[in-house]
Design a protein around this motif. Structure first.
Motif, PDB file in Angstrom:
ATOM      1  N   ARG A 298       6.832  -8.760  -9.821  1.00  0.00           N
ATOM      2  CA  ARG A 298       5.438  -9.370  -9.583  1.00  0.00           C
ATOM      3  C   ARG A 298       4.658  -9.587  -8.168  1.00  0.00           C
ATOM      4  O   ARG A 298       4.089  -8.986  -7.761  1.00  0.00           O
ATOM      5  N   ILE A 299       5.696  -9.976  -7.320  1.00  0.00           N
ATOM      6  CA  ILE A 299       5.765 -10.024  -5.921  1.00  0.00           C
ATOM      7  C   ILE A 299       5.289  -8.576  -5.416  1.00  0.00           C
ATOM      8  O   ILE A 299       4.307  -8.369  -4.584  1.00  0.00           O
ATOM      9  N   GLU A 300       6.027  -7.571  -5.768  1.00  0.00           N
ATOM     10  CA  GLU A 300       5.784  -6.190  -5.293  1.00  0.00           C
ATOM     11  C   GLU A 300       4.390  -5.601  -5.888  1.00  0.00           C
ATOM     12  O   GLU A 300       3.469  -5.245  -5.057  1.00  0.00           O
ATOM     13  N   GLU A 301       3.987  -6.021  -7.165  1.00  0.00           N
ATOM     14  CA  GLU A 301       3.012  -5.504  -7.722  1.00  0.00           C
ATOM     15  C   GLU A 301       1.523  -6.149  -7.014  1.00  0.00           C
ATOM     16  O   GLU A 301       0.535  -5.568  -6.565  1.00  0.00           O
ATOM     17  N   ILE A 302       1.634  -7.519  -6.783  1.00  0.00           N
ATOM     18  CA  ILE A 302       0.555  -8.093  -6.099  1.00  0.00           C
ATOM     19  C   ILE A 302       0.371  -7.739  -4.696  1.00  0.00           C
ATOM     20  O   ILE A 302      -0.530  -7.530  -3.941  1.00  0.00           O
ATOM     21  N   ALA A 303       1.598  -7.433  -3.915  1.00  0.00           N
ATOM     22  CA  ALA A 303       1.695  -6.821  -2.344  1.00  0.00           C
ATOM     23  C   ALA A 303       1.079  -5.436  -2.374  1.00  0.00           C
ATOM     24  O   ALA A 303       0.148  -5.183  -1.492  1.00  0.00           O
ATOM     25  N   ALA A 304       1.361  -4.886  -3.612  1.00  0.00           N
ATOM     26  CA  ALA A 304       0.854  -3.259  -3.609  1.00  0.00           C
ATOM     27  C   ALA A 304      -0.905  -3.405  -3.593  1.00  0.00           C
ATOM     28  O   ALA A 304      -1.593  -2.753  -3.238  1.00  0.00           O
ATOM     29  N   GLU A 305      -1.150  -4.579  -4.529  1.00  0.00           N
ATOM     30  CA  GLU A 305      -2.883  -4.757  -5.202  1.00  0.00           C
ATOM     31  C   GLU A 305      -3.687  -5.027  -3.642  1.00  0.00           C
ATOM     32  O   GLU A 305      -4.444  -4.618  -3.320  1.00  0.00           O
ATOM     33  N   VAL A 306      -2.897  -5.854  -2.872  1.00  0.00           N
ATOM     34  CA  VAL A 306      -3.721  -6.290  -1.545  1.00  0.00           C
ATOM     35  C   VAL A 306      -3.376  -5.393  -0.363  1.00  0.00           C
ATOM     36  O   VAL A 306      -4.030  -5.594   0.646  1.00  0.00           O
ATOM     37  N   GLY A 307      -2.513  -4.421  -0.520  1.00  0.00           N
ATOM     38  CA  GLY A 307      -2.255  -3.681   0.527  1.00  0.00           C
ATOM     39  C   GLY A 307      -1.297  -3.944   1.725  1.00  0.00           C
ATOM     40  O   GLY A 307      -1.236  -3.667   2.831  1.00  0.00           O
ATOM     41  N   LEU A 308       0.015  -4.756   1.146  1.00  0.00           N
ATOM     42  CA  LEU A 308       0.875  -5.420   1.956  1.00  0.00           C
ATOM     43  C   LEU A 308       2.409  -4.971   1.564  1.00  0.00           C
ATOM     44  O   LEU A 308       3.173  -5.608   1.714  1.00  0.00           O
ATOM     45  N   LEU A 309       2.506  -3.986   0.678  1.00  0.00           N
ATOM     46  CA  LEU A 309       3.796  -3.836   0.092  1.00  0.00           C
ATOM     47  C   LEU A 309       4.792  -3.355   1.218  1.00  0.00           C
ATOM     48  O   LEU A 309       5.774  -3.719   1.258  1.00  0.00           O
ATOM     49  N   ASP A 310       4.415  -2.554   2.307  1.00  0.00           N
ATOM     50  CA  ASP A 310       5.309  -2.340   3.339  1.00  0.00           C
ATOM     51  C   ASP A 310       5.522  -3.432   4.445  1.00  0.00           C
ATOM     52  O   ASP A 310       6.300  -3.368   5.057  1.00  0.00           O
ATOM     53  N   HIS A 311       4.756  -4.407   3.973  1.00  0.00           N
ATOM     54  CA  HIS A 311       4.763  -5.604   4.998  1.00  0.00           C
ATOM     55  C   HIS A 311       5.868  -6.785   4.496  1.00  0.00           C
ATOM     56  O   HIS A 311       5.762  -7.771   5.175  1.00  0.00           O
ATOM     57  N   LEU A 312       6.274  -6.471   3.353  1.00  0.00           N
ATOM     58  CA  LEU A 312       6.944  -7.822   2.673  1.00  0.00           C
ATOM     59  C   LEU A 312       7.846  -8.290   3.547  1.00  0.00           C
ATOM     60  O   LEU A 312       8.265  -9.753   3.554  1.00  0.00           O
ATOM     61  N   PRO A 313       8.856  -7.647   4.127  1.00  0.00           N
ATOM     62  CA  PRO A 313       9.853  -8.183   5.154  1.00  0.00           C
ATOM     63  C   PRO A 313       9.378  -8.912   6.441  1.00  0.00           C
ATOM     64  O   PRO A 313       9.843  -9.696   7.039  1.00  0.00           O
ATOM     65  N   ARG A 314       8.113  -8.857   6.765  1.00  0.00           N
ATOM     66  CA  ARG A 314       7.553  -9.272   8.015  1.00  0.00           C
ATOM     67  C   ARG A 314       7.299 -10.696   7.872  1.00  0.00           C
ATOM     68  O   ARG A 314       6.748 -11.254   6.694  1.00  0.00           O
ATOM     69  N   MET A 315       7.172 -11.167   8.979  1.00  0.00           N
ATOM     70  CA  MET A 315       6.742 -12.706   9.257  1.00  0.00           C
ATOM     71  C   MET A 315       5.308 -12.772   8.961  1.00  0.00           C
ATOM     72  O   MET A 315       4.679 -12.025   9.790  1.00  0.00           O
ATOM     73  N   ALA A 316       4.765 -13.747   8.140  1.00  0.00           N
ATOM     74  CA  ALA A 316       3.224 -13.913   7.938  1.00  0.00           C
ATOM     75  C   ALA A 316       2.813 -14.121   9.432  1.00  0.00           C
ATOM     76  O   ALA A 316       1.588 -13.611   9.460  1.00  0.00           O
ATOM     77  N   GLY A 317       3.231 -14.561  10.352  1.00  0.00           N
ATOM     78  CA  GLY A 317       2.610 -14.943  11.525  1.00  0.00           C
ATOM     79  C   GLY A 317       2.260 -13.604  12.451  1.00  0.00           C
ATOM     80  O   GLY A 317       1.671 -13.749  13.384  1.00  0.00           O
ATOM     81  N   GLU A 318       3.285 -12.554  12.208  1.00  0.00           N
ATOM     82  CA  GLU A 318       2.965 -11.358  12.751  1.00  0.00           C
ATOM     83  C   GLU A 318       1.846 -10.795  12.515  1.00  0.00           C
ATOM     84  O   GLU A 318       1.402  -9.552  12.932  1.00  0.00           O
ATOM     85  N   LEU A 319       1.416 -10.901  11.458  1.00  0.00           N
ATOM     86  CA  LEU A 319       0.261 -10.029  10.558  1.00  0.00           C
ATOM     87  C   LEU A 319      -1.217 -10.252  11.499  1.00  0.00           C
ATOM     88  O   LEU A 319      -1.397 -11.260  11.951  1.00  0.00           O
ATOM     89  N   SER A 320      -1.977  -9.323  11.374  1.00  0.00           N
ATOM     90  CA  SER A 320      -3.059  -9.154  11.947  1.00  0.00           C
ATOM     91  C   SER A 320      -4.321 -10.101  11.288  1.00  0.00           C
ATOM     92  O   SER A 320      -3.709 -10.639  10.133  1.00  0.00           O
ATOM     93  N   HIS A 321      -5.264 -10.528  11.784  1.00  0.00           N
ATOM     94  CA  HIS A 321      -6.031 -11.405  10.886  1.00  0.00           C
ATOM     95  C   HIS A 321      -6.626 -10.827   9.589  1.00  0.00           C
ATOM     96  O   HIS A 321      -6.313 -11.680   8.523  1.00  0.00           O
TER      97      HIS A 321
END
Length: 246
Positions: free
Chosen positions: A127-150
């Motif tokens: 389910r996590i991977e499905e949601i991540a793919a939906e919002v466009g963050l599948l490739d960013h799952l291991p990244r710290m949220a603080g490193e993401l762009s706005h």
């Protein structure tokens, strides 16, 4: 399309100021709706009422097929009933990974023992991977949220809302502070979500609203001033006077 949420004759005053004035509004499921209007029009108060943060002085707020009154429910009950809200400023857990943020948001049993005994299930991971793919963050799952762009943080927060399995998403000014590419991705995401959910977008950016290509509700002084396509409402003389002419 059946009506999912209906406000009727809703009014609320703060210290003598009428923030919402005999407001009636309804949205179906699925549907995408944009709400526009000048500052002080009642857009935030509208969302506060729907999510149970503010109680109106009069009127009704009815939810779902069973016509349940949201006014009898607490904020947490309303959230569990299927209403999710995304504030303008993203609130993600910056020191956790994208995957961990989504895992914490998943709709699981919430009792004290459930949390202690919760193990990563294959179903939850999928389910996590499905949601991540939906919002466009599948490739960013291991990244710290603080490193993401706005923009990516905004998408993660939308993902965290989706993890709660809402039927209605209230999204406040999603385009603010985004790059043109991020705005385009956000437009596509909201339009996709509106194929299955009711989605209300409160927005000031008229170009962003135009790209959403949906029904628009114009609020002014706590009431609906006009409603219809963007082309229809921008030709309305009152809308031009109170909002667009500024």
């Amino acid at each position: 399309m059946s009506t999912l949420l209906e406000l009727s004759g809703v009014s609320v005053s703060f210290d003598g100021f009428r923030a919402i004035n005999n407001l009636s509004f309804q949205i179906g499921e699925p549907e995408l709706r944009a709400i526009i209007g000048p500052n002080g029009a009642g857009k935030t108060t509208f969302m506060d009422i729907v999510t149970g943060k503010t109680r109106p002085d009069e009127g009704t707020v009815i939810w779902g097929e069973k016509s349940v009154s949201l006014l009898r429910m607490s904020e947490s009950h309303i959230a569990r009933a299927g209403i999710g809200r995304k504030f303008q400023k993203p609130t993600v857990f910056e020191s956790q990974t994208v995957r961990e943020n989504l895992a914490m948001a998943l709709k699981n049993p919430r009792g004290p023992f459930d949390v202690l005994l919760y193990r990563k299930s294959a179903q939850g991971a999928a389910r996590i991977e499905e949601i991540a793919a939906e919002v466009g963050l599948l490739d960013h799952l291991p990244r710290m949220a603080g490193e993401l762009s706005h923009g990516q943080k905004q998408w993660l927060e939308i993902g965290m809302l989706l993890a709660q399995e809402p039927r209605l998403l209230l999204v406040d000014e999603p385009a603010a502070g985004m790059t043109p590419a991020e705005r385009e991705h956000t437009t596509d995401l909201l339009k996709r979500l509106a194929r299955k959910h009711a989605v209300v977008v409160v927005e000031h950016d008229m170009e962003f609203v135009r790209r959403l290509d949906c029904k628009v509700t114009v609020l002014h002084e706590g009431s609906v001033l006009a409603e219809g396509s963007l082309d229809h409402v921008v030709k309305n003389k009152e809308v031009i006077d109170v909002y667009l002419g500024r």
